[in-house]
Design a protein around this motif. Structure first.
Motif, PDB file in Angstrom:
ATOM      1  N   UNK A 378       0.773  -1.229   0.000  1.00 33.93           N
ATOM      2  CA  UNK A 378       0.000   0.000   0.000  1.00 33.93           C
ATOM      3  C   UNK A 378       0.803   1.277   0.000  1.00 33.93           C
ATOM      4  N   UNK A 379       2.124   1.195  -0.017  1.00 39.01           N
ATOM      5  CA  UNK A 379       2.931   2.419  -0.037  1.00 39.01           C
ATOM      6  C   UNK A 379       3.081   2.994  -1.444  1.00 39.01           C
ATOM      7  N   UNK A 380       2.679   2.230  -2.454  1.00 42.93           N
ATOM      8  CA  UNK A 380       2.606   2.728  -3.828  1.00 42.93           C
ATOM      9  C   UNK A 380       1.170   2.543  -4.310  1.00 42.93           C
ATOM     10  N   UNK A 381       0.540   3.651  -4.739  1.00 49.87           N
ATOM     11  CA  UNK A 381      -0.861   3.598  -5.147  1.00 49.87           C
ATOM     12  C   UNK A 381      -1.018   4.177  -6.554  1.00 49.87           C
ATOM     13  N   UNK A 382      -1.906   3.573  -7.328  1.00 44.78           N
ATOM     14  CA  UNK A 382      -2.251   4.070  -8.656  1.00 44.78           C
ATOM     15  C   UNK A 382      -3.766   4.065  -8.774  1.00 44.78           C
ATOM     16  N   UNK A 383      -4.330   5.211  -9.143  1.00 42.46           N
ATOM     17  CA  UNK A 383      -5.776   5.348  -9.262  1.00 42.46           C
ATOM     18  C   UNK A 383      -6.082   6.024 -10.591  1.00 42.46           C
ATOM     19  N   UNK A 384      -6.770   5.308 -11.472  1.00 44.86           N
ATOM     20  CA  UNK A 384      -7.035   5.804 -12.821  1.00 44.86           C
ATOM     21  C   UNK A 384      -8.523   6.082 -12.970  1.00 44.86           C
ATOM     22  N   UNK A 385      -8.850   7.343 -13.357  1.00 43.54           N
ATOM     23  CA  UNK A 385     -10.236   7.768 -13.526  1.00 43.54           C
ATOM     24  C   UNK A 385     -10.513   8.261 -14.935  1.00 43.54           C
ATOM     25  N   UNK A 386      -9.541   8.157 -15.795  1.00 43.14           N
ATOM     26  CA  UNK A 386      -9.716   8.613 -17.169  1.00 43.14           C
ATOM     27  C   UNK A 386      -8.447   8.357 -17.950  1.00 43.14           C
ATOM     28  N   UNK A 387      -8.508   8.674 -19.245  1.00 44.94           N
ATOM     29  CA  UNK A 387      -7.337   8.492 -20.083  1.00 44.94           C
ATOM     30  C   UNK A 387      -7.466   7.305 -21.012  1.00 44.94           C
ATOM     31  N   UNK A 388      -6.588   7.285 -22.027  1.00 46.19           N
ATOM     32  CA  UNK A 388      -6.549   6.213 -23.019  1.00 46.19           C
ATOM     33  C   UNK A 388      -5.176   5.557 -22.978  1.00 46.19           C
ATOM     34  N   UNK A 389      -5.153   4.222 -22.970  1.00 46.95           N
ATOM     35  CA  UNK A 389      -3.938   3.444 -22.794  1.00 46.95           C
ATOM     36  C   UNK A 389      -3.821   2.468 -23.969  1.00 46.95           C
ATOM     37  N   UNK A 390      -2.713   2.548 -24.691  1.00 48.07           N
ATOM     38  CA  UNK A 390      -2.552   1.784 -25.927  1.00 48.07           C
ATOM     39  C   UNK A 390      -2.006   0.397 -25.607  1.00 48.07           C
ATOM     40  N   UNK A 391      -2.766  -0.606 -25.992  1.00 42.50           N
ATOM     41  CA  UNK A 391      -2.369  -2.019 -25.926  1.00 42.50           C
ATOM     42  C   UNK A 391      -2.194  -2.549 -24.507  1.00 42.50           C
ATOM     43  N   UNK A 392      -2.720  -1.851 -23.512  1.00 38.12           N
ATOM     44  CA  UNK A 392      -2.721  -2.374 -22.153  1.00 38.12           C
ATOM     45  C   UNK A 392      -3.998  -1.922 -21.470  1.00 38.12           C
ATOM     46  N   UNK A 393      -4.684  -2.874 -20.873  1.00 38.20           N
ATOM     47  CA  UNK A 393      -5.940  -2.585 -20.175  1.00 38.20           C
ATOM     48  C   UNK A 393      -5.631  -2.282 -18.713  1.00 38.20           C
ATOM     49  N   UNK A 394      -5.807  -1.047 -18.269  1.00 37.64           N
ATOM     50  CA  UNK A 394      -5.458  -0.719 -16.883  1.00 37.64           C
ATOM     51  C   UNK A 394      -6.346  -1.415 -15.855  1.00 37.64           C
ATOM     52  N   UNK A 395      -7.432  -2.019 -16.304  1.00 34.46           N
ATOM     53  CA  UNK A 395      -8.270  -2.792 -15.385  1.00 34.46           C
ATOM     54  C   UNK A 395      -7.801  -4.235 -15.273  1.00 34.46           C
ATOM     55  N   UNK A 396      -6.843  -4.638 -16.119  1.00 32.21           N
ATOM     56  CA  UNK A 396      -6.311  -6.004 -16.078  1.00 32.21           C
ATOM     57  C   UNK A 396      -4.806  -5.964 -16.309  1.00 32.21           C
ATOM     58  N   UNK A 414     -13.754   0.416 -18.309  1.00 34.57           N
ATOM     59  CA  UNK A 414     -12.882   0.531 -19.476  1.00 34.57           C
ATOM     60  C   UNK A 414     -13.641   0.112 -20.723  1.00 34.57           C
ATOM     61  N   UNK A 415     -13.554   0.922 -21.771  1.00 29.97           N
ATOM     62  CA  UNK A 415     -14.061   0.548 -23.082  1.00 29.97           C
ATOM     63  C   UNK A 415     -12.877   0.438 -24.027  1.00 29.97           C
ATOM     64  N   UNK A 416     -12.983  -0.405 -25.029  1.00 29.85           N
ATOM     65  CA  UNK A 416     -11.850  -0.639 -25.925  1.00 29.85           C
ATOM     66  C   UNK A 416     -12.257  -0.405 -27.371  1.00 29.85           C
ATOM     67  N   UNK A 417     -11.248  -0.079 -28.176  1.00 33.82           N
ATOM     68  CA  UNK A 417     -11.464   0.154 -29.608  1.00 33.82           C
ATOM     69  C   UNK A 417     -10.219  -0.304 -30.363  1.00 33.82           C
ATOM     70  N   UNK A 418     -10.415  -1.190 -31.321  1.00 33.65           N
ATOM     71  CA  UNK A 418      -9.289  -1.664 -32.130  1.00 33.65           C
ATOM     72  C   UNK A 418      -9.092  -0.746 -33.315  1.00 33.65           C
ATOM     73  N   UNK A 419      -7.846  -0.311 -33.510  1.00 35.01           N
ATOM     74  CA  UNK A 419      -7.510   0.612 -34.574  1.00 35.01           C
ATOM     75  C   UNK A 419      -7.045  -0.143 -35.812  1.00 35.01           C
ATOM     76  N   UNK A 420      -7.011   0.555 -36.938  1.00 33.83           N
ATOM     77  CA  UNK A 420      -6.661  -0.086 -38.209  1.00 33.83           C
ATOM     78  C   UNK A 420      -5.227  -0.608 -38.226  1.00 33.83           C
TER      79      UNK A 420
END
Length: 672
Positions: A378-396, A414-420
């Motif tokens: 618990x001495x290192x915390x990460x809390x994500x409430x927005x943003x877009x992350x390429x090729x990594x799901x911050x929920x997994x 998290x919602x995902x979208x595959x790009x061309x």
């Protein structure tokens, strides 16, 4: 707001010293070369000039008997620190017992009164051999205050002092400095460095000092001082090519005080010449955030840790707090790492730096990373409430403790979208909640009335009657999509003794209302929407017709209100549709701004009151008296009935480039 900055370097070969720049730049001490950043004025609505005078003839005489038996006489013509990049002081063979002085001026060349303060960052082994004093000088050369030889190490304490400077006024200071007679051989070849930033702001309550940075040295100085920093140019950050510790990361820029950086569309990146075709034995880090400090990054811009075939981090949190609200971040492999402390990501775009993405894309696992053991305890915390992350799901994320974990905050998904090109973009968004009854609507609002970082999206599924009013507190965001339905409010909300509002939207929250109708349901509602936040009304109807108890349909006291689309505001007969109210006497720093934008196709029926702030009207239909007792009205379009103004008076509020025509008492404003 503005800053004037110059950096200084000093060394003492055989105790040879030189000094450079202050009060509009800085001062520095060094022997054989001068390294100054150019003077720069960050304009805005303030205009500050700086001038420096050497000892000479024909100018002001300043007597400081405690420092010198004879007056300091300065030259008649000073150096303009806006146009000259020369050092203010350039001395050789400065030795124990030597003393010198410079006369420095800060001139308010603008039309607004200002507050000025100075931030210093000093260092070097020569510091303890030096003393200074910085004394105010009146127009007649009289020194105010008591002269005292102060240790040079205490010069940073000047940052706590503020000076008020009225429009067209000049502040004068004598910088008197010397070397202690007791300085011994241990100071030979010593170095003293000092950077000073002079900041100015309006005297208005709520105005902030903002430093502007266009180079690595300016940014480092601003970070060392803390406060608000705006990037005014792309910044390339060099590294220490002599550093050689493969077990450690090397922070290139330290954040040890609370700092807010406005990226302002600029880029902070590693200098590519330091890494191209070079293998380095350590991990460079662009920003390190230490214990006790919070670094906040706002706006569009880029933090790029591209280092060719080398490992690098964008931001490493080392006990402090990182808040990212926007921008693009590229890591090799970590764009953000938390060693200890906390990272809060509310927005932004995150991807691997180009080289590592091409040759080792599997390392995207560590794009957002917490040190395993610290994350576990618990001495290192990460809390994500927005943003877009390429090729990594911050929920997994698989970056921690050999199992997938979620960095995503409660209430978000998290919602995902595959790009061309094959990339998958994972975007963190609020969990959308549905409401089809007064109770479910109340449940969906839970937490919004307490200051924090709550973000809610509520979709109304059917007409709802008799709700308790909506209240939002600082830091929270609310979007209500009425879905074409009508919601009526019966029980009011508000502050103690004024619980009369159908909505109370408090300062520093953000609210969007769209696609439906909101109206009172009983006699307890006196103001349908009381607004202090940044509010957007789009395709929504605020309807108080028939409820004479409603004095104001929409009351705007602070923030920016945008009215757009098919938005209608209907007031009871003789009452106010909306106001623009000057509430600065109530403790708010500025009056509000209301913008009826060019996409407005709806109708405003009822009076409009403007007592302060600014109302900009670009389109729409208006039926009611416009009462101006203060503030600004700028009309750039729209149709107006029953304004209570004669043609000439109305015409005074029509912006340049627009014309008003009259027909049957109706005013129509169009572009020329």
């Amino acid at each position: 707001m503005k800053s004037i900055k110059r950096s200084i370097v000093a060394c003492g070969a055989a105790l040879a010293v030189s000094a450079a720049a202050f009060a509009g730049t800085t001062f520095a001490w060094f022997t054989d070369s001068i390294t100054n950043e150019g003077n720069r004025i960050q304009a805005g609505s303030l205009k500050i000039g700086g001038y420096a005078y050497d000892l000479g003839e024909g100018g002001m005489s300043v007597s400081v008997p405690e420092a010198s038996d004879t007056p300091f006489v300065f030259e008649a013509e000073g150096m303009n620190l806006k146009t000259s990049s020369d050092p203010i002081v350039n001395e050789n063979n400065f030795a124990p017992g030597d003393i010198n002085a410079k006369l420095l001026e800060v001139v308010n060349e603008g039309s607004l009164d200002a507050m000025v303060k100075l931030n210093f960052v000093i260092g070097g082994s020569l510091t303890d051999a030096l003393w200074f004093d910085f004394v105010a000088v009146a127009d007649d050369g009289t020194v105010t205050g008591q002269f005292m030889q102060r240790p040079m190490s205490s010069i940073s304490e000047l940052a706590a002092r503020e000076f008020e400077i009225s429009a067209n006024e000049t502040l004068r200071f004598a910088l008197i400095y010397g070397m202690n007679t007791s300085a011994g051989n241990e100071y030979q070849d010593g170095v003293f460095t000092a950077d000073v930033t002079i900041l100015a702001k309006q005297t208005a309550e709520g105005a902030d000092y903002v430093a502007a940075a266009t180079s690595e040295s300016e940014l480092k100085t601003a970070l060392a001082s803390g406060g608000n920093v705006t990037l005014a140019g792309d910044i390339s950050v060099a590294t220490d090519k002599e550093y050689n510790d493969p077990e450690r990361a090397l922070p290139l820029m330290d954040v040890r005080k609370d700092t807010v950086i406005e990226l302002n569309g600029q880029t902070v990146a590693l200098n590519p010449e330091d890494y191209t075709d070079i293998s380095i034995p350590y991990t460079p880090v662009l920003f390190a955030v230490y214990d006790g400090a919070t670094l906040t990054l706002n706006g569009e811009g880029t933090v790029n840790a591209e280092a060719a075939m080398n490992n690098s981090y964008g931001i490493n949190v080392m006990g402090g707090t990182l808040v990212i609200n926007g921008g693009e971040y590229y890591g090799a492999m970590s764009a953000v790492q938390v060693q200890t402390g906390k990272a809060i990501i509310n927005g932004g775009f995150f991807d691997l730096a180009p080289t590592v993405k091409k040759v080792a894309p599997q390392y995207v696992t560590y794009l957002i990373n917490g040190i395993d053991d610290n994350f576990a305890n618990g001495s290192a915390e990460i809390e994500i409430r927005g943003g877009t992350f390429v090729n990594v799901n911050p929920a997994e994320s698989w970056s921690e403790i050999e199992k997938p974990i979620s960095f995503v905050a409660d209430g978000y998904t998290v919602i995902s979208e595959k790009k061309s090109n094959g990339d998958v973009w994972y975007t963190v968004v609020p969990v959308e909640e549905s409401a089809d009854s007064a109770q479910s609507f109340a449940n969906a609002l839970t937490g919004l009335d307490v200051a924090g970082n709550v973000e809610k999206v509520i979709n109304v599924e059917s007409d709802i009657t008799g709700i308790t009013g909506i209240k939002t507190a600082a830091g929270n965001d609310l979007t209500v999509n009425f879905g074409g339905n009508t919601v009526t409010v019966a029980q009011p909300v508000g502050s103690p003794n004024t619980v009369t509002n159908g909505m109370q939207l408090l300062r520093d929250s953000v609210v969007t209302l769209s696609n439906g109708t909101y109206k009172p349901a009983g006699p307890l509602i006196q103001i349908l929407v009381q607004n202090y936040c940044n509010l957007t009304l789009k395709d929504v109807t605020l309807d108080a017709r028939g409820f004479s108890n409603v004095s104001y349909v929409l009351s705007n006291n602070f923030g920016t209100t945008t009215i757009t689309g098919r938005t209608n505001i209907y007031a009871p007969t003789g009452k106010v549709a909306f106001d623009v109210y000057d509430y600065t006497e109530g403790g708010y720093p500025t009056p509000p701004t209301v913008i009826v934008d060019e996409n407005m196709t709806g109708t405003i029926e009822g009076e409009i009151e403007v007592t302060g702030g600014t109302l900009i009207i670009k389109a729409g239909t208006f039926n009611g008296i416009i009462e101006m007792t203060g503030g600004n009205l700028i009309i750039m379009g729209g149709t107006f009935k029953n304004t209570g103004m004669d043609f000439e008076t109305f015409q005074e509020y029509v912006a340049d480039g627009y014309v008003v025509t009259e027909g049957n008492g109706v005013y129509t404003v169009t572009a020329e």
